[in-house]
Design a protein around this motif. Structure first.
Motif, short mmCIF file in Angstrom:
data_model
loop_
_atom_site.label_atom_id
_atom_site.label_comp_id
_atom_site.label_asym_id
_atom_site.label_seq_id
_atom_site.Cartn_x
_atom_site.Cartn_y
_atom_site.Cartn_z
N LEU A 134 0.81 -1.22 0.05
CA LEU A 134 -0.08 -0.18 -0.01
C LEU A 134 0.75 1.33 -0.08
N PHE A 135 2.16 1.21 0.20
CA PHE A 135 3.05 2.32 0.57
C PHE A 135 3.27 2.77 -0.93
N PRO A 136 3.80 3.88 -1.26
CA PRO A 136 4.25 4.41 -2.37
C PRO A 136 5.58 3.70 -2.66
N GLN A 137 6.26 3.78 -3.80
CA GLN A 137 7.09 3.06 -4.23
C GLN A 137 8.73 3.45 -3.69
N ARG A 138 8.54 4.79 -3.33
CA ARG A 138 9.60 5.21 -2.78
C ARG A 138 9.95 4.75 -1.20
N VAL A 139 8.64 4.80 -0.76
CA VAL A 139 8.53 4.17 0.66
C VAL A 139 9.21 2.77 0.70
N GLN A 140 8.58 1.86 -0.26
CA GLN A 140 8.82 0.51 -0.59
C GLN A 140 10.39 0.48 -0.65
N ALA A 141 10.94 1.39 -1.30
CA ALA A 141 12.53 1.15 -1.57
C ALA A 141 13.21 1.43 -0.28
N GLY A 142 12.72 2.47 0.38
CA GLY A 142 13.43 2.96 1.52
C GLY A 142 13.47 1.59 2.57
#
Length: 187
Positions: free
Chosen positions: A69-77
Protein backbone atom coordinates in the motif's frame (compact mmCIF):
# COMPACT_ATOMS: atom_id res chain seq x y z
CA UNK A 1 21.20 -15.57 -13.50
CA UNK A 2 23.40 -18.25 -15.08
CA UNK A 3 24.06 -20.05 -11.80
CA UNK A 4 20.37 -20.18 -10.91
CA UNK A 5 19.52 -21.75 -14.25
CA UNK A 6 22.49 -24.12 -14.09
CA UNK A 7 21.61 -25.39 -10.62
CA UNK A 8 17.93 -25.72 -11.59
CA UNK A 9 19.03 -28.89 -13.38
CA UNK A 10 19.45 -30.41 -9.91
CA UNK A 11 15.66 -30.86 -9.95
CA UNK A 12 15.93 -33.15 -12.99
CA UNK A 13 18.73 -35.13 -11.35
CA UNK A 14 16.70 -35.42 -8.13
CA UNK A 15 13.64 -36.58 -10.03
CA UNK A 16 15.48 -39.17 -12.11
CA UNK A 17 17.52 -40.44 -9.17
CA UNK A 18 14.49 -40.67 -6.90
CA UNK A 19 12.44 -42.42 -9.59
CA UNK A 20 15.23 -44.90 -10.20
CA UNK A 21 15.53 -45.60 -6.48
CA UNK A 22 11.78 -46.25 -6.14
CA UNK A 23 11.87 -48.56 -9.16
CA UNK A 24 14.80 -50.70 -8.00
CA UNK A 25 13.79 -50.68 -4.34
CA UNK A 26 10.14 -51.64 -4.69
CA UNK A 27 9.98 -53.51 -7.98
CA UNK A 28 13.36 -55.23 -8.08
CA UNK A 29 13.91 -55.40 -4.29
CA UNK A 30 17.45 -54.09 -4.77
CA UNK A 31 17.87 -50.64 -3.18
CA UNK A 32 20.83 -48.44 -4.04
CA UNK A 33 23.42 -47.26 -1.56
CA UNK A 34 23.80 -43.83 -3.11
CA UNK A 35 20.23 -42.51 -3.56
CA UNK A 36 19.89 -40.91 -0.14
CA UNK A 37 23.26 -39.17 -0.37
CA UNK A 38 22.57 -38.00 -3.90
CA UNK A 39 19.21 -36.57 -2.89
CA UNK A 40 20.45 -34.54 0.06
CA UNK A 41 23.53 -33.30 -1.82
CA UNK A 42 21.46 -32.27 -4.86
CA UNK A 43 18.79 -30.68 -2.68
CA UNK A 44 21.43 -28.87 -0.63
CA UNK A 45 23.08 -27.50 -3.77
CA UNK A 46 19.71 -26.46 -5.18
CA UNK A 47 18.69 -24.78 -1.92
CA UNK A 48 21.95 -22.85 -1.59
CA UNK A 49 22.15 -21.68 -5.18
CA UNK A 50 18.46 -20.86 -5.59
CA UNK A 51 18.66 -18.12 -2.95
CA UNK A 52 20.63 -15.60 -5.03
CA UNK A 53 18.52 -16.39 -8.10
CA UNK A 54 15.25 -15.93 -6.19
CA UNK A 55 16.52 -12.62 -4.79
CA UNK A 56 17.35 -11.44 -8.30
CA UNK A 57 13.79 -12.21 -9.39
CA UNK A 58 12.12 -10.83 -6.23
CA UNK A 59 10.93 -14.36 -5.62
CA UNK A 60 11.36 -14.57 -1.85
CA UNK A 61 8.24 -14.72 0.28
CA UNK A 62 7.34 -11.47 1.97
CA UNK A 63 4.46 -10.40 4.16
CA UNK A 64 3.40 -7.42 2.11
CA UNK A 65 -0.11 -6.84 3.40
CA UNK A 66 0.75 -3.26 4.36
CA UNK A 67 3.97 -2.85 2.35
CA UNK A 68 2.22 -2.93 -1.03
CA UNK A 69 0.00 0.00 0.00
CA UNK A 70 3.03 2.30 0.38
CA UNK A 71 4.34 4.47 -2.46
CA UNK A 72 7.25 2.90 -4.33
CA UNK A 73 9.78 5.32 -2.81
CA UNK A 74 8.74 4.24 0.69
CA UNK A 75 8.92 0.57 -0.36
CA UNK A 76 12.45 1.19 -1.65
CA UNK A 77 13.46 2.82 1.63
CA UNK A 78 12.11 -0.11 3.63
CA UNK A 79 13.80 -2.63 1.34
CA UNK A 80 17.11 -0.77 1.46
CA UNK A 81 17.04 -0.61 5.25
CA UNK A 82 16.26 -4.32 5.54
CA UNK A 83 18.94 -5.28 3.02
CA UNK A 84 21.61 -3.19 4.75
CA UNK A 85 20.68 -4.10 8.33
CA UNK A 86 19.79 -7.79 7.92
CA UNK A 87 20.64 -9.31 4.55
CA UNK A 88 24.17 -8.05 3.89
CA UNK A 89 25.55 -8.64 7.42
CA UNK A 90 23.93 -12.09 7.58
CA UNK A 91 25.35 -13.03 4.21
CA UNK A 92 28.78 -11.67 5.18
CA UNK A 93 28.69 -13.95 8.24
CA UNK A 94 27.64 -16.84 5.99
CA UNK A 95 30.61 -16.23 3.70
CA UNK A 96 33.07 -15.83 6.57
CA UNK A 97 31.99 -18.85 8.59
CA UNK A 98 31.19 -20.91 5.49
CA UNK A 99 34.75 -20.46 4.22
CA UNK A 100 36.13 -21.97 7.44
CA UNK A 101 33.55 -24.74 7.30
CA UNK A 102 34.45 -25.60 3.68
CA UNK A 103 38.19 -25.35 4.34
CA UNK A 104 37.92 -27.76 7.26
CA UNK A 105 35.89 -30.16 5.14
CA UNK A 106 38.50 -30.08 2.36
CA UNK A 107 41.32 -30.59 4.87
CA UNK A 108 40.17 -34.09 5.76
CA UNK A 109 38.22 -34.77 2.54
CA UNK A 110 34.97 -35.17 4.46
CA UNK A 111 32.60 -37.92 3.43
CA UNK A 112 29.00 -38.65 4.31
CA UNK A 113 28.41 -40.26 7.70
CA UNK A 114 24.96 -41.43 6.62
CA UNK A 115 26.12 -43.93 4.05
CA UNK A 116 28.62 -46.79 3.96
CA UNK A 117 29.55 -45.65 0.44
CA UNK A 118 31.51 -42.66 1.76
CA UNK A 119 30.14 -40.08 -0.68
CA UNK A 120 32.35 -36.92 -0.62
CA UNK A 121 30.50 -33.89 0.71
CA UNK A 122 33.28 -31.30 0.75
CA UNK A 123 32.21 -29.98 -2.69
CA UNK A 124 28.75 -29.28 -1.29
CA UNK A 125 30.22 -27.43 1.67
CA UNK A 126 32.24 -25.32 -0.77
CA UNK A 127 28.94 -24.01 -2.12
CA UNK A 128 28.19 -22.32 1.22
CA UNK A 129 30.65 -19.41 0.87
CA UNK A 130 30.11 -19.33 -2.90
CA UNK A 131 26.33 -18.96 -2.45
CA UNK A 132 27.06 -16.32 0.18
CA UNK A 133 29.18 -14.39 -2.29
CA UNK A 134 26.42 -14.51 -4.91
CA UNK A 135 23.84 -13.44 -2.32
CA UNK A 136 26.09 -10.56 -1.26
CA UNK A 137 26.52 -9.41 -4.86
CA UNK A 138 22.79 -9.66 -5.52
CA UNK A 139 22.04 -7.90 -2.23
CA UNK A 140 24.30 -5.06 -3.33
CA UNK A 141 22.43 -4.92 -6.64
CA UNK A 142 19.13 -4.80 -4.72
CA UNK A 143 20.37 -1.86 -2.65
CA UNK A 144 21.31 -0.13 -5.93
CA UNK A 145 17.78 -0.78 -7.23
CA UNK A 146 16.39 0.78 -4.04
CA UNK A 147 18.51 3.89 -4.50
CA UNK A 148 17.31 4.10 -8.12
CA UNK A 149 13.68 3.83 -7.04
CA UNK A 150 14.04 6.44 -4.31
CA UNK A 151 15.62 8.82 -6.84
CA UNK A 152 13.23 8.23 -9.78
CA UNK A 153 10.01 7.23 -8.00
CA UNK A 154 9.57 3.85 -9.70
CA UNK A 155 11.30 0.48 -9.67
CA UNK A 156 13.67 -0.33 -12.53
CA UNK A 157 12.45 -3.31 -14.54
CA UNK A 158 13.84 -6.72 -13.65
CA UNK A 159 14.93 -9.30 -16.16
CA UNK A 160 12.08 -11.73 -16.64
CA UNK A 161 13.02 -15.22 -17.70
CA UNK A 162 10.57 -17.22 -15.62
CA UNK A 163 7.27 -15.91 -14.33
CA UNK A 164 4.18 -17.29 -12.72
CA UNK A 165 1.24 -17.21 -15.11
CA UNK A 166 -0.65 -14.73 -12.92
CA UNK A 167 2.32 -12.36 -12.86
CA UNK A 168 2.80 -12.60 -16.63
CA UNK A 169 -0.88 -11.77 -17.22
CA UNK A 170 -0.68 -8.87 -14.76
CA UNK A 171 2.39 -7.45 -16.54
CA UNK A 172 0.70 -7.83 -19.91
CA UNK A 173 -2.38 -5.98 -18.64
CA UNK A 174 -0.22 -3.23 -17.13
CA UNK A 175 1.62 -2.81 -20.42
CA UNK A 176 -1.65 -2.64 -22.38
CA UNK A 177 -3.11 -0.16 -19.90
CA UNK A 178 0.07 1.94 -20.01
CA UNK A 179 0.07 1.99 -23.81
CA UNK A 180 -3.53 3.28 -23.83
CA UNK A 181 -2.46 6.10 -21.51
CA UNK A 182 0.57 6.85 -23.65
CA UNK A 183 3.06 6.15 -20.87
CA UNK A 184 4.48 2.95 -22.33
CA UNK A 185 3.88 1.10 -19.08
CA UNK A 186 6.06 3.38 -16.92
CA UNK A 187 4.67 4.90 -13.75
Amino acid sequence: MFTGKAFAWCIIILTLGGSYEVFVRYLLNSPTGWAYDMSYIMYGALFLMAGPYALSRDGHVRGDVVYRLFPQRVQAGIDMLLHIVFLLPGVAAMMYQGAFYAQESWTYMETSIFSPMGIPIYPLKTLIPFAGLLLFLQGTAEVTRCVWCMKHGYWPQRLRDVEETETAIMHQQEAEHGDKLGTGGQA
